[in-house]
Every structure is written in C-alpha cells, then in structure tokens.
Design a protein around this motif. Sequence first.
Motif, mmCIF file in Angstrom:
data_model
loop_
_atom_site.group_PDB
_atom_site.id
_atom_site.type_symbol
_atom_site.label_atom_id
_atom_site.label_comp_id
_atom_site.label_asym_id
_atom_site.label_seq_id
_atom_site.Cartn_x
_atom_site.Cartn_y
_atom_site.Cartn_z
ATOM 1 N N LYS A 463 0.821 -1.210 0.000
ATOM 2 C CA LYS A 463 0.000 0.000 0.000
ATOM 3 C C LYS A 463 0.854 1.259 0.000
ATOM 4 N N GLU A 464 1.887 1.261 0.853
ATOM 5 C CA GLU A 464 2.745 2.438 0.986
ATOM 6 C C GLU A 464 4.074 2.030 1.594
ATOM 7 N N LEU A 465 5.159 2.677 1.166
ATOM 8 C CA LEU A 465 6.478 2.392 1.715
ATOM 9 C C LEU A 465 6.635 3.099 3.064
ATOM 10 N N ASN A 466 7.315 2.438 3.989
ATOM 11 C CA ASN A 466 7.506 2.947 5.344
ATOM 12 C C ASN A 466 8.432 4.158 5.334
ATOM 13 N N THR A 467 7.993 5.261 5.932
ATOM 14 C CA THR A 467 8.821 6.467 5.990
ATOM 15 C C THR A 467 9.463 6.678 7.362
ATOM 16 N N ASP A 468 9.309 5.724 8.285
ATOM 17 C CA ASP A 468 10.003 5.814 9.576
ATOM 18 C C ASP A 468 11.454 5.394 9.373
ATOM 19 N N PRO A 469 12.420 6.260 9.679
ATOM 20 C CA PRO A 469 13.816 5.940 9.388
ATOM 21 C C PRO A 469 14.432 4.977 10.388
ATOM 22 N N ILE A 470 15.520 4.362 9.963
ATOM 23 C CA ILE A 470 16.408 3.663 10.892
ATOM 24 C C ILE A 470 17.301 4.742 11.499
ATOM 25 N N VAL A 471 17.235 4.902 12.808
ATOM 26 C CA VAL A 471 17.908 6.029 13.441
ATOM 27 C C VAL A 471 19.295 5.644 13.916
ATOM 28 N N GLY A 472 20.258 6.441 13.526
ATOM 29 C CA GLY A 472 21.633 6.297 13.975
ATOM 30 C C GLY A 472 22.297 7.643 13.783
ATOM 31 N N PHE A 473 23.562 7.660 13.458
ATOM 32 C CA PHE A 473 24.235 8.915 13.114
ATOM 33 C C PHE A 473 23.540 9.550 11.917
ATOM 34 N N ILE A 474 23.025 8.699 11.027
ATOM 35 C CA ILE A 474 22.246 9.142 9.888
ATOM 36 C C ILE A 474 20.878 8.479 9.936
ATOM 37 N N LEU A 475 19.894 9.089 9.279
ATOM 38 C CA LEU A 475 18.526 8.583 9.277
ATOM 39 C C LEU A 475 18.254 7.931 7.927
ATOM 40 N N ALA A 476 18.443 6.626 7.873
ATOM 41 C CA ALA A 476 18.338 5.893 6.616
ATOM 42 C C ALA A 476 16.949 5.306 6.427
ATOM 43 N N PRO A 477 16.489 5.179 5.171
ATOM 44 C CA PRO A 477 15.224 4.481 4.935
ATOM 45 C C PRO A 477 15.343 3.016 5.339
ATOM 46 N N ARG A 478 14.237 2.430 5.758
ATOM 47 C CA ARG A 478 14.237 0.996 6.032
ATOM 48 C C ARG A 478 14.375 0.251 4.704
ATOM 49 N N PRO A 479 14.988 -0.943 4.724
ATOM 50 C CA PRO A 479 15.137 -1.696 3.471
ATOM 51 C C PRO A 479 13.797 -1.826 2.754
ATOM 52 N N HIS A 480 13.788 -1.530 1.477
ATOM 53 C CA HIS A 480 12.546 -1.568 0.713
ATOM 54 C C HIS A 480 12.852 -1.806 -0.759
ATOM 55 N N LYS A 481 11.821 -2.147 -1.491
ATOM 56 C CA LYS A 481 11.922 -2.271 -2.942
ATOM 57 C C LYS A 481 10.894 -1.357 -3.594
ATOM 58 N N LEU A 482 11.214 -0.888 -4.775
ATOM 59 C CA LEU A 482 10.258 -0.129 -5.564
ATOM 60 C C LEU A 482 10.412 -0.526 -7.025
ATOM 61 N N CYS A 483 9.506 -0.039 -7.851
ATOM 62 C CA CYS A 483 9.516 -0.370 -9.278
ATOM 63 C C CYS A 483 9.808 0.899 -10.071
ATOM 64 N N ALA A 484 10.792 0.809 -10.963
ATOM 65 C CA ALA A 484 11.095 1.913 -11.870
ATOM 66 C C ALA A 484 10.524 1.557 -13.237
ATOM 67 N N VAL A 485 9.328 2.035 -13.503
ATOM 68 C CA VAL A 485 8.625 1.683 -14.741
ATOM 69 C C VAL A 485 9.018 2.689 -15.812
ATOM 70 N N PRO A 486 9.633 2.245 -16.922
ATOM 71 C CA PRO A 486 10.061 3.185 -17.958
ATOM 72 C C PRO A 486 8.870 3.964 -18.529
#
Length: 491
Positions: A463-486
């Motif tokens: 439905k939607e990709l998670n926007t809660d970051p993995i918090v550390g020295f940097i705020l990284a996205p959680r592992p995820h996949k998306l589709c790059a449709v030409p």
Amino acid sequence: MLGVLIALLVCLLSLHFLGQLRSQKSYPPGPLRLPIIGSIWRVGVKVYKDSGIKLAKQYGNIFMVWLGSRPVVVLSGYEAVKEGLINHSDAFAERSMTPLVKTIMKEHGIAMSNGHTWRQQRKFGVTSMRKLGLGKKGMEPQIEEEAQQLVECFARTKGQPFDPAMPIFNSISNVICAVVFGYRFPVEDKEFIKLTEDVHGFLTFLCTFWHFVYDIFPWLMRYLPGPHKKAIARAEAVLSFARKEIKMHKEHHAAHEPQDFIDFYLSQMKKSENDPNSTYSEDNLAQCIFDLFIAGTETSALSLQWGLLLMANHPDIQEKVHKEIEDVLGSSQIFHYQDRKKLPYTNAVIHEIQRFQYIVSVGGPRQCTKDVNMRGFFIPKGAVIIPDLHSVLCDPTHWETPEEFNPNNFLDKDGNFVQKEAFLPFGAGARICLGEQLARVELFIFFANLLRAFTFQVPEGVKELNTDPIVGFILAPRPHKLCAVPRSSSS
C-alpha cells in the motif's frame, strides 16, 4: 564504625552534589545531573529522530544535558540555532571530538581538526573545490554521466521490484571518486566495493551503544575486543586506500595540469615546502579524502533514496514533477544544474525532500572555545554545542506544514520557488558543509533525470512504503523495494 564511615561518605557526596546544583544555576535548564552518569538516565543512549525536539518542549530552545561530567548544550529551533552558529560563530567554531574520533582522525583533515590546521585545510578545500568547478567545464559533466549510468542500471530492472540503495550509493560514491581521484570505478571492482562497505560500516557504528561506551571508558576499550575494533579497522582501511591513491598520483603527478583534488593538494604541498607554518602533508591529505567520502557519499545517496521513496508514495506529486520537466525541457538529452531555475515545482520538491526527511540526526557537535552568555544563560568554555538542525527544518514558526511532505513549503501563491531562511540542511556559519554545492548539483541532476525516465511505484500488494527511518548517526530508509517503470517517451 563502618556505619559511621558510610554515613559520612553519603553526607559528603550529598554536599558535593548540592554544591554542583548551586554552581549550575546560571546554566541552561535541563534534566537533573546525577553523579558519574550525568543526565544519561533521562536522555538515554539511543538517539531518536525527535529526541531534541521533545526535550526542548520541556526545557526550552537552549537546554543542557550532561554526558558523565561533560556539559552538552543543545540549540533547538531556527532562532536559537541561527544565533549560535552565526552570532557566536567564532566561539562555537571548534569541533568537539570524541575519544574514538580523536584516535582515528588524530585532528587531521578538515572535518575534525581545529585551530590553524582547520583554517588552512578548510580554506584549501573551498578553493580547490571551486577550481575543480561545477560548470560545463568542471565536474558537472561527470555528474551527468553518473546520472545516465544510474538510469541505465534502473532500466535493466524492466519495471520489476528492486532495492535501489546499492546502485544509488555506487553512483554517488563514483562522483566523489571523480572529484578526488580523477576517475570512476566499475561498480563490480572489488576495491571499490570494499571502499564503499568500509565507509558505510564506519558511519553506521558512530551512533551505536558501543561508540558511547568507548567514549566513556576509552582507556579500557582500547584493550577490549568488540565492534569498536572493527569500526577502527574500517576507518584505517579507507585511509590506506587514500594513501595508495596519493602514492599513485605522486608517481604520475602533472604539476602544471591538476585534474583532481589530490593533484591540487600535491601542488600546494610543493609550493609550501619552505613554509614553517604549513600544515599541508600526506597525513592531512589522506584525512581530507576520508572526510570527503564520509561526508559526501552516504548523505547524498540517502537523500536521493528518500526522494524516490517519497515519489512512489506520492504519485500525484511525482506526476507534476514529470509534467513540468517534459513541458519545459522536452526532449533535451542532458539536464544542467542551471535548468532548476526553469523548474520551480521540481526544485521545490527536491528541497522538501531534504527538509521532510533530513538525513542527519543532529548537526555536527561543536566545542565552546570561551565562556559565552547567550539569551541569559551561561555556556562554559569546553562545553559541547549541538545545533539540532532537525528541529530547524521542523520549526512550526517557519514552516506551514512541518510534519507533512508538502512542496508548497517552498512555493509562493503564484507557483514561484521561494528560498527559506530556515532551510539549513548543510548547517551555517564557519563550519557549513564544504560539499554543499556539490550535493545540490548531484541531487538535482540525478533526481530530474530519473523522474524523466521512470515512474516510481510501490510493488504490487504494497500500500505504501515505510517512511520511519532507521535512526543512527544518519537517518536511513528501512530496506525496501520499488519499481522503476520506464516512461514511453524515454524508452
């Protein structure tokens, strides 16, 4: 007798504790300082995205916490951060170094040096980056080439779900390689893979429990096994890679035609051979290279990752960006940084990505070089100063919708792009990010090229990709996949 001694000891400790409380009356407010552990009982070891904002609501926009016996002053919100970094720029210009960072970096380079070394290395860094240039005859064509390489990489996924993290990180890393070494690496190169892994691994360690433990007990941790040993080894591996490149450049040094950062630095070393005040050395050069990789790869790569994730979650905004690019630039094969002026909505979206998903938990810690009175509070010499840049980018007095992803934060009622004074993702004052301009160019060229070529979608069934970051020295996205449709117009 033993009971009397214990009672006396408790009494003395209590008196000492009360004396400390009285001596701190003019300090900024904050959580109660306890013996040995300071305020860590209230702050906690783990950093959260909004930790500073929550404490500021309780104690005000200037508050103090104690890490053991060391005072740490946090500046929260635009006004406090601006006053600290601009009005007290000289007093807060020095970098505060943890024992681990001091062990690794030895006060060399730009990011973690102070005094004469920092001033000279920083001035050289600014000058050399300007000479390398970001116009048509400088680094911009190489950024455009890397962006095209990334487009081709995404195209090979044929619209199927994939993890964009590594391709993006490799492309951004190769931009730094071009700046520093004068050439790019094939992404399958084993040395390149090892370099990127070491940079990422070191950054990941910096905001862990073990880093905190090392900085409290450095005299003990130096002799104990643990993750800190691996982090130190990773840092040394990056420095060794830099030294190897320096040696290769020295063997083929073109003194009259410098092509990259190392060439410029070696030329400056030659010019300064007889200057007793010179800090130009191979040790400082290796550390400058380390600084450029640490500061210039993960940050830009994560901003681009967040951008694509947010576009997949907001297809209406994504479509507006694509339409503006098509309407204004049409079939242009290459985008230039100057094109952003013709694309106000796209420019606003890029700025909003950096604001909404700011990728650093706090600004780089400074150290107070003298006693300072700020807003009625006494900040002692030696205190650590932390500008909470996240709080600036979410300051409700400067942003219409601080907690929402909304490009209108950077647009006026007529749809024109508006630069906001509270947009400080690169910091401010004497320690403003050296690579700010490079990062801006990278993000625009990569983002615009990718949005023209693809529609980014969440995988089927998501439905939607998670926007809660993995918090550390940097705020990284959680592992995820998306589709790059030409897109048909780019296929």
